[in-house]
Design a protein around this motif. Structure first.
Motif, mmCIF file in Angstrom:
data_model
loop_
_atom_site.group_PDB
_atom_site.id
_atom_site.type_symbol
_atom_site.label_atom_id
_atom_site.label_comp_id
_atom_site.label_asym_id
_atom_site.label_seq_id
_atom_site.Cartn_x
_atom_site.Cartn_y
_atom_site.Cartn_z
ATOM 1 N N LEU A 48 0.755 -1.258 -0.012
ATOM 2 C CA LEU A 48 -0.127 -0.122 -0.061
ATOM 3 C C LEU A 48 0.951 1.245 -0.025
ATOM 4 C CD1 LEU A 48 -2.718 -0.670 2.704
ATOM 5 C CD2 LEU A 48 -3.148 -0.415 0.198
ATOM 6 N N PRO A 49 0.779 2.357 -0.783
ATOM 7 C CA PRO A 49 1.172 3.704 -0.723
ATOM 8 C C PRO A 49 1.136 4.137 0.725
ATOM 9 C CG PRO A 49 -0.137 3.353 -2.586
ATOM 10 C CD PRO A 49 -0.553 2.247 -1.801
ATOM 11 N N THR A 50 1.879 4.761 1.207
ATOM 12 C CA THR A 50 1.851 5.613 2.460
ATOM 13 C C THR A 50 0.568 6.407 2.755
ATOM 14 O OG1 THR A 50 4.241 5.744 2.548
ATOM 15 C CG2 THR A 50 3.133 7.135 4.046
ATOM 16 N N GLU A 51 0.062 6.999 1.893
ATOM 17 C CA GLU A 51 -1.006 7.636 2.006
ATOM 18 C C GLU A 51 -2.262 6.801 2.300
ATOM 19 O OE1 GLU A 51 -1.060 9.936 -1.496
ATOM 20 O OE2 GLU A 51 0.150 11.378 -0.813
ATOM 21 N N GLU A 52 -2.497 5.566 1.343
ATOM 22 C CA GLU A 52 -3.425 4.602 1.526
ATOM 23 C C GLU A 52 -3.511 4.014 2.846
ATOM 24 O OE1 GLU A 52 -4.312 1.986 -1.623
ATOM 25 O OE2 GLU A 52 -3.780 3.518 -3.098
ATOM 26 N N ALA A 53 -2.144 3.560 3.452
ATOM 27 C CA ALA A 53 -1.780 2.967 4.739
ATOM 28 C C ALA A 53 -2.425 3.799 5.756
ATOM 29 C CB ALA A 53 -0.348 2.611 4.871
#
Length: 72
Positions: A48-53
Motif C-alpha cells: 500500500l502507498p503510505t497515504e492509503e496505509a
C-alpha cells in the motif's frame, strides 16, 4: 481413473477411525506453514502507498476501537 477418484474410492473403504486419521492428515496438508506465511507477508509488505496505509489506520482507529456497552 484420476488420482482424486482413486483417493475417494480408497477413503470409502476405510473404517471410521482410519477415516478420521485421513481427514486430519488432509487438513494438515491444507494448512499454510509459518514459513509460507512469512514469505507471503514479505512479498506483500509495503504494497500500500503510505497515504492509503495512513488512511486505513485512521479508519480502523475511528471505527474499530470503540466499545458500545449497549451493543451486542
Amino acid at each position: 481413473m484420476s488420482p482424486l477418484e482413486n483417493i475417494v474410492e480408497d477413503l470409502k473403504s476405510l473404517p471410521p477411525a482410519r477415516l478420521e486419521v485421513a481427514a486430519d492428515f488432509v487438513h494438515r496438508l491444507k494448512r499454510i506453514s509459518e514459513q509460507e506465511r512469512q514469505a507471503i507477508f514479505t512479498r506483500t509488505a509495503g504494497a500500500l502507498p503510505t497515504e492509503e496505509a495512513d488512511e486505513l489506520n485512521r479508519v480502523i482507529e475511528e471505527g474499530c476501537e470503540k466499545i458500545d456497552a449497549r451493543g451486542w
